[in-house]
Motif scaffolding. Structure first.
Motif, mmCIF file in Angstrom:
data_model
loop_
_atom_site.group_PDB
_atom_site.id
_atom_site.type_symbol
_atom_site.label_atom_id
_atom_site.label_comp_id
_atom_site.label_asym_id
_atom_site.label_seq_id
_atom_site.Cartn_x
_atom_site.Cartn_y
_atom_site.Cartn_z
ATOM 1 N N SER A 187 0.821 -1.214 0.000
ATOM 2 C CA SER A 187 0.000 0.000 0.000
ATOM 3 C C SER A 187 0.851 1.259 0.000
ATOM 4 C CB SER A 187 -0.918 0.023 1.228
ATOM 5 O OG SER A 187 -1.795 -1.069 1.227
ATOM 6 N N LEU A 188 1.937 1.222 0.755
ATOM 7 C CA LEU A 188 2.808 2.386 0.907
ATOM 8 C C LEU A 188 3.895 2.472 -0.161
ATOM 9 C CD1 LEU A 188 3.200 2.043 4.754
ATOM 10 C CD2 LEU A 188 2.034 3.922 3.588
ATOM 11 N N GLU A 189 3.995 1.415 -0.968
ATOM 12 C CA GLU A 189 5.062 1.315 -1.961
ATOM 13 C C GLU A 189 6.430 1.438 -1.300
ATOM 14 O OE1 GLU A 189 4.026 4.231 -4.946
ATOM 15 O OE2 GLU A 189 2.464 2.932 -5.765
ATOM 16 N N MET A 190 6.580 0.686 -0.219
ATOM 17 C CA MET A 190 7.832 0.615 0.533
ATOM 18 C C MET A 190 8.222 -0.855 0.639
ATOM 19 S SD MET A 190 6.948 3.245 3.693
ATOM 20 C CE MET A 190 8.448 2.876 4.598
ATOM 21 N N SER A 191 9.473 -1.085 1.007
ATOM 22 C CA SER A 191 9.895 -2.472 1.206
ATOM 23 C C SER A 191 9.319 -2.977 2.525
ATOM 24 C CB SER A 191 11.419 -2.571 1.233
ATOM 25 O OG SER A 191 11.930 -1.973 2.412
ATOM 26 N N GLU A 192 9.131 -4.284 2.612
ATOM 27 C CA GLU A 192 8.641 -4.872 3.861
ATOM 28 C C GLU A 192 9.619 -4.603 4.994
ATOM 29 O OE1 GLU A 192 7.241 -8.920 3.710
ATOM 30 O OE2 GLU A 192 6.397 -8.610 1.707
ATOM 31 N N SER A 193 10.902 -4.615 4.681
ATOM 32 C CA SER A 193 11.924 -4.342 5.685
ATOM 33 C C SER A 193 11.777 -2.926 6.251
ATOM 34 C CB SER A 193 13.310 -4.520 5.064
ATOM 35 O OG SER A 193 14.306 -4.143 5.960
ATOM 36 N N ALA A 194 11.573 -1.954 5.369
ATOM 37 C CA ALA A 194 11.420 -0.561 5.817
ATOM 38 C C ALA A 194 10.164 -0.394 6.665
ATOM 39 C CB ALA A 194 11.381 0.381 4.615
ATOM 40 N N VAL A 195 9.075 -1.036 6.251
ATOM 41 C CA VAL A 195 7.827 -0.955 7.014
ATOM 42 C C VAL A 195 8.005 -1.632 8.372
ATOM 43 C CG1 VAL A 195 5.412 -1.717 7.096
ATOM 44 C CG2 VAL A 195 6.337 -0.732 4.998
ATOM 45 N N SER A 196 8.639 -2.798 8.388
ATOM 46 C CA SER A 196 8.879 -3.506 9.650
ATOM 47 C C SER A 196 9.710 -2.666 10.607
ATOM 48 C CB SER A 196 9.587 -4.838 9.394
ATOM 49 O OG SER A 196 8.733 -5.723 8.731
ATOM 50 N N HIS A 197 10.701 -1.974 10.070
ATOM 51 C CA HIS A 197 11.546 -1.109 10.902
ATOM 52 C C HIS A 197 10.711 -0.006 11.549
ATOM 53 C CE1 HIS A 197 15.001 1.210 12.231
ATOM 54 N NE2 HIS A 197 14.472 2.264 11.629
ATOM 55 N N GLN A 198 9.840 0.629 10.763
ATOM 56 C CA GLN A 198 8.984 1.689 11.307
ATOM 57 C C GLN A 198 7.986 1.129 12.310
ATOM 58 O OE1 GLN A 198 9.712 4.714 10.947
ATOM 59 N NE2 GLN A 198 11.098 4.579 9.214
ATOM 60 N N LEU A 199 7.447 -0.043 12.028
ATOM 61 C CA LEU A 199 6.487 -0.669 12.950
ATOM 62 C C LEU A 199 7.149 -1.015 14.281
ATOM 63 C CD1 LEU A 199 4.572 -2.911 10.425
ATOM 64 C CD2 LEU A 199 3.588 -1.025 11.752
ATOM 65 N N LYS A 200 8.406 -1.423 14.233
ATOM 66 C CA LYS A 200 9.130 -1.723 15.470
ATOM 67 C C LYS A 200 9.205 -0.481 16.354
ATOM 68 C CE LYS A 200 13.541 -3.321 17.258
ATOM 69 N NZ LYS A 200 14.917 -3.714 16.949
ATOM 70 N N THR A 201 9.508 0.654 15.730
ATOM 71 C CA THR A 201 9.563 1.918 16.473
ATOM 72 C C THR A 201 8.196 2.263 17.051
ATOM 73 O OG1 THR A 201 11.338 2.688 15.032
ATOM 74 C CG2 THR A 201 10.171 4.357 16.287
ATOM 75 N N LEU A 202 7.163 2.079 16.262
ATOM 76 C CA LEU A 202 5.803 2.371 16.734
ATOM 77 C C LEU A 202 5.389 1.420 17.855
ATOM 78 C CD1 LEU A 202 4.144 3.061 13.269
ATOM 79 C CD2 LEU A 202 4.631 4.749 15.059
ATOM 80 N N LYS A 203 5.859 0.177 17.808
ATOM 81 C CA LYS A 203 5.558 -0.789 18.881
ATOM 82 C C LYS A 203 6.224 -0.381 20.183
ATOM 83 C CE LYS A 203 6.958 -4.653 17.193
ATOM 84 N NZ LYS A 203 7.315 -6.031 16.871
ATOM 85 N N VAL A 204 7.482 0.041 20.087
ATOM 86 C CA VAL A 204 8.227 0.455 21.286
ATOM 87 C C VAL A 204 7.509 1.595 21.998
ATOM 88 C CG1 VAL A 204 10.368 1.557 22.059
ATOM 89 C CG2 VAL A 204 10.472 -0.374 20.490
#
Length: 131
Positions: A77-94
């Motif tokens: 949806s964001l036209e980003m790599s899964e790795s980049a999205v996962s990295h941002q989600l990790k920050t949001l989880k913290v």
């Protein structure tokens, strides 16, 4: 109680200009001191808002405000790599902004609570307002 301070000269372009006396509203100041945000909470809030200062994180939150999605669907949806999205989600989880749930091999994310959603919607609404 009002307190007046004596005139103090200030240096401005090599000319001394007297500082006009002013009265402090000491009772009001004391009331304000009891209502002011504590330094530690202000620091945590600043960290929270700086976390939201990343456009990719805000884009992720904009999608999660509407739907619970897995990382691969978010990335597409964001036209980003899964790795980049996962990295941002990790920050949001913290920061406890998102929660996740594993379903088989996929991990689905959603906004953690209504406060984040209300904040997101309030800011989006504010930005859509015209003067």
């Amino acid at each position: 109680m009002n307190v007046s301070y004596p005139l103090k000269p200030i240096q401005e372009k090599n000319n001394l200009i007297p500082c006009l006396p002013h009265c402090l509203e000491t009772e009001l100041i004391e009331i304000c001191k009891t209502q002011i945000l504590a330094r530690d909470k202000a620091q945590r809030m600043a960290e929270f808002f700086s976390l939201l200062g990343d456009s990719n994180r805000l884009r992720i939150l904009s999608i999660l405000a509407q739907n619970e999605l897995c990382v691969c669907d978010l990335a597409a949806s964001l036209e980003m790599s899964e790795s980049a999205v996962s990295h941002q989600l990790k920050t949001l989880k913290v920061m406890r902004l998102v929660a996740y749930q594993k379903r088989g091999r996929k991990v689905f994310y959603r906004l953690l609570d209504h406060h984040v959603l209300e904040l997101y919607r309030s800011v989006a609404e504010h930005l859509d307002e015209t003067d």
